[in-house]
Design a protein around this motif. Structure first.
Motif, PDB file in Angstrom:
ATOM      1  N   LYS A 108       6.669  17.713 -26.323  1.00 42.36           N
ATOM      2  CA  LYS A 108       6.870  16.831 -27.487  1.00 42.36           C
ATOM      3  C   LYS A 108       6.431  17.534 -28.755  1.00 42.36           C
ATOM      4  N   GLY A 109       7.152  17.244 -29.824  1.00 45.44           N
ATOM      5  CA  GLY A 109       6.810  17.791 -31.122  1.00 45.44           C
ATOM      6  C   GLY A 109       5.606  17.087 -31.715  1.00 45.44           C
ATOM      7  N   LYS A 147       3.764  16.316 -35.400  1.00 52.28           N
ATOM      8  CA  LYS A 147       3.928  16.304 -36.850  1.00 52.28           C
ATOM      9  C   LYS A 147       2.671  15.751 -37.481  1.00 52.28           C
ATOM     10  N   GLU A 202       5.581  16.917 -41.600  1.00 52.75           N
ATOM     11  CA  GLU A 202       5.698  18.366 -41.422  1.00 52.75           C
ATOM     12  C   GLU A 202       5.505  18.714 -39.947  1.00 52.75           C
ATOM     13  N   ASP A 203       6.380  19.571 -39.420  1.00 57.54           N
ATOM     14  CA  ASP A 203       6.257  20.019 -38.036  1.00 57.54           C
ATOM     15  C   ASP A 203       5.033  20.916 -37.902  1.00 57.54           C
ATOM     16  N   THR A 210       4.477  22.199 -30.921  1.00 62.31           N
ATOM     17  CA  THR A 210       4.905  21.496 -29.714  1.00 62.31           C
ATOM     18  C   THR A 210       3.755  21.481 -28.715  1.00 62.31           C
ATOM     19  N   TYR A 227       2.858  27.066 -31.766  1.00 57.74           N
ATOM     20  CA  TYR A 227       3.806  27.205 -32.870  1.00 57.74           C
ATOM     21  C   TYR A 227       4.002  28.686 -33.160  1.00 57.74           C
ATOM     22  N   LYS A 246       7.505  11.107 -30.693  1.00 54.48           N
ATOM     23  CA  LYS A 246       6.738  12.204 -31.283  1.00 54.48           C
ATOM     24  C   LYS A 246       5.254  11.907 -31.238  1.00 54.48           C
ATOM     25  N   ARG A 279      -1.087  20.517 -43.186  1.00 51.18           N
ATOM     26  CA  ARG A 279      -0.576  21.787 -42.658  1.00 51.18           C
ATOM     27  C   ARG A 279      -1.649  22.874 -42.802  1.00 51.18           C
TER      28      ARG A 279
END
Length: 146
Positions: free
Chosen positions: A44-45, A47, A52-53, A56, A75, A98, A105
């Motif tokens: 699953k991602g 965020k 912002e990603d 995973t 990442y 998600k 970040r």
């Protein structure tokens, strides 16, 4: 006929035992607070609240007492360099689609990284990671829920 009867009893006993063992295992999993749904988090991602990603979920790691302590988020920082960050499992908020980590970040990029999964077995490093993300380690006295 006499030979068939004992074989039938043995087969029925095995089926009954298997069924009872499965029920007990499901009940115990429900009481531990962790279900097989946790395994669905792999891939699953992740965020942050700004959308912002961050990466995973590549792995889940158990900590003291067998509870899931960390989600390992991977990442790519360049075409061939993959980083792995251990995130306190309790710091993630996941739904069906998600997972959200309440971190900017910049905070995520500056998080302590690790090389080997055994590194996370070091209590000081594990506690430092929890505190970095603003979460009290559940295995410490302050983190114990009463």
């Amino acid at each position: 006929m006499k030979r068939i009867m004992p074989a039938t009893v043995i087969i029925l006993a095995l089926i009954f035992g298997y069924t009872v063992a499965g029920c007990i295992a499901r009940e115990m999993m429900g009481k531990s607070g962790e279900t097989s749904e946790v395994g669905n988090l792999l891939g699953k991602g992740v965020k942050n609240p700004r959308g912002e990603d961050l990466g995973t979920i590549a792995d889940l790691m158990a900590g003291p007492e067998g509870h899931i302590a960390f989600a390992v988020v991977s990442y790519w920082v360049s075409g061939d360099t993959q980083m792995r960050v251990a995130v306190p499992f309790g710091a993630l908020s996941c739904d069906g689609e998600k997972c959200i980590l309440n971190a900017s970040r910049e905070t995520f990029d500056s998080a302590p990284t690790f090389v080997l999964e055994g590194d996370l077995a070091e209590q000081k490093l594990a506690e430092d990671i929890y505190r970095y993300f603003g979460v009290q380690p559940y295995w410490t006295e302050e983190g114990t829920q009463k």
